[in-house]
Design an enzyme around this catalytic site. Structure first.
Site, PDB file in Angstrom:
ATOM      1  N   ASP A 197       0.809  -1.224   0.000  1.00 50.52           N
ATOM      2  CA  ASP A 197       0.000   0.000   0.000  1.00 50.52           C
ATOM      3  C   ASP A 197       0.839   1.269   0.000  1.00 50.52           C
ATOM      4  OD1 ASP A 197      -2.320  -1.408  -0.154  1.00 50.52           O
ATOM      5  OD2 ASP A 197      -2.910  -1.136   1.932  1.00 50.52           O
ATOM      6  N   ARG A 216     -18.847  -8.095  -4.274  1.00 51.67           N
ATOM      7  CA  ARG A 216     -18.050  -7.958  -3.047  1.00 51.67           C
ATOM      8  C   ARG A 216     -17.921  -6.479  -2.705  1.00 51.67           C
ATOM      9  NH1 ARG A 216     -12.596  -6.842  -1.587  1.00 51.67           N
ATOM     10  NH2 ARG A 216     -11.549  -8.400  -0.251  1.00 51.67           N
TER      11      ARG A 216
END
Length: 309
Positions: free
Chosen positions: A214, A289
């Protein structure tokens, strides 16, 4: 079994301890316990549990916190390219999984919020992203300005759902601050709800399944949090779409160690955003999702300000 304090026998009698003597013994016992606990904490830092392969084995290998609904795993921190910020940068690295962080009602509220906004767009590939601070929304193979479009239509996001989003964000901030022992973390962008389905990718932005770090993908990220909003499984809302941490092998000829988590409404996963936490999402095979991503930074220049801070 109740037992009387033992003392010295004097002429066939037992000499009772005075309150002061009894208090001293209690104090010594307490001090001994405190020292033992401190030594145990030092040992845990030097000997963290090791990640192991497979979902159930990985869960068994993680250390339980707060009665079993929360699991933690500490990992060696990867190299950072920036200076540490006191009471913000992590002094140790790790990952935490907590079930039932949000209620099913909150999950449904956040999904409704996403759907309300996503009716104005929708990605052409398998991923649709809605970033709340900027209003960027996937539409086709590009992003549009949701807030500009809503203003033109004299529309706005449902206030109740926005309030849920803000409250959940603050609870995540508290959870991360408490676990890592910091107090100066700052909100940063992006902060988004993703909707993923089985449609084939049309652009590189749709290829959400690649392994990544990230802090490399979003410079400034120090802590990442994910909240799953619906359930994964054969008899649930979607199949595929699991989340995996990928750790390097412990031996030269060994394979990578993979820890795979099954998303479920209310499950919170948070972790340090550096190279120690390589991860990826599996392709969604069927269904939709939904997940909320929240991140925090220690870089003042990356701080999010305004309504969603």
């Amino acid at each position: 079994i109740d037992r009387k304090p033992k003392g010295k026998k004097v002429e066939g009698k037992t000499e009772q301890m005075t309150p002061r003597q009894f208090g001293r013994r209690i104090a010594v016992c307490c001090a001994t316990i405190v020292i033992a606990l401190q030594l145990y904490r030092v040992w845990l830092k030097r000997n963290p549990p090791q990640m192991v392969e497979g979902l159930q084995e990985a869960m068994d290998g993680m250390r339980s916190l707060s009665g079993g609904d929360t699991l933690e795993q500490r990992v060696a921190c990867g190299k950072r390219s920036h200076d540490r910020v006191p009471m913000c940068s992590p002094t140790f690295c790790g990952r935490v999984v907590q079930d039932f962080f949000t209620t099913r009602e909150q999950c449904q509220n956040l999904i409704a919020l996403a759907e309300y906004a996503m009716k104005f767009g929708g990605g052409s590939g398998g991923a649709t992203i809605l970033d709340f601070p900027s209003g960027a929304l996937s539409k086709g193979s590009q992003f549009i300005s949701l807030y500009q479009l809503m203003k033109q239509n004299d529309d706005e996001l449902p206030a109740e759902s926005v309030s849920v989003l803000k409250n959940v964000t603050q609870e995540v901030r508290k959870a991360i601050s408490n676990y890592f022992g910091v107090r100066n973390i700052m909100s940063t962008t992006p902060r988004f709800i993703s909707r993923m389905d089985e449609k084939p990718a049309q652009t590189m932005h749709d290829e959400y399944w690649h392994e990544h770090v990230d802090a490399e993908q979003y410079p400034g990220f120090e802590y990442t949090a994910l909240i799953y909003l619906n359930d994964q499984g054969e008899d649930a809302d979607y199949t595929g779409g699991q989340f995996s941490f990928v750790d390097p092998p412990v031996a030269q000829d060994a394979s990578e160690r993979v820890t795979t988590l099954a998303p479920k409404c209310g499950k919170l996963v948070f972790f340090t955003s550096g190279p120690e936490n390589v991860h990826h999402v599996h392709k969604v095979e069927h269904g939709k999702r939904y997940a909320l991503t929240i991140a925090f930074t220690c870089d003042k220049a990356k701080e999010l300000k305004g309504e969603y801070a």
